[in-house]
Scaffold this motif. Sequence first.
Motif: not given
Length: 171
Positions: A106-116, A125-135
């Motif tokens: 996982n590298h986030t849904w859209s490459h957002s800088n998470l500290d910002r 960002e994390i969960v949406t990407a996780h769910d897509w990959i895991h699906g």
Amino acid sequence: ILSRYQVPATIFLCPGVINTTTPFWWQKVEQAFTRRASIRVGNAVYTSSQVSSLIDLLKIMPEPQKSEVVDSIERQVGSEREPLARHQLTLVQIASFVAAGGTVGNHTWSHSNLDRCSPEDVEREIVTAHDWIHGHFPDMPRLFAYPNGNWSPVAGRVLQQAGYQVGLLFD
């Protein structure tokens, strides 16, 4: 080649651009300078020789402000995009990579800088990407790479709750 030599490999995905030709935000900025010699950002004017400095500045901006600046740049140069040198990955390419023994992270849904990002946006960002990959790849992901190496305590908690084994940084 990786399969032939039994080299383990992982690709880190931003599912928001898979199967598209949509450029990432920094590619949009780079492309803008292929059509215009200078671009105004706030009170400053950047030339094509300063594109790296502008991208570095954008990386440290809060996500909503960065998006506004990138949108402003696109408005200045027009919405017509130069074709990318290569398209983003397709699901077929990723499946072929996994079938050959590769793993995906996982590298986030859209490459957002998470500290910002706001805590809600970090989780999305994390969960949406996780769910897509895991699906698409049920045994994955268990690895995470922070976009631009920007760690966030909120992201750390979200990743831990989701069962990630490794979070990768650089610099």
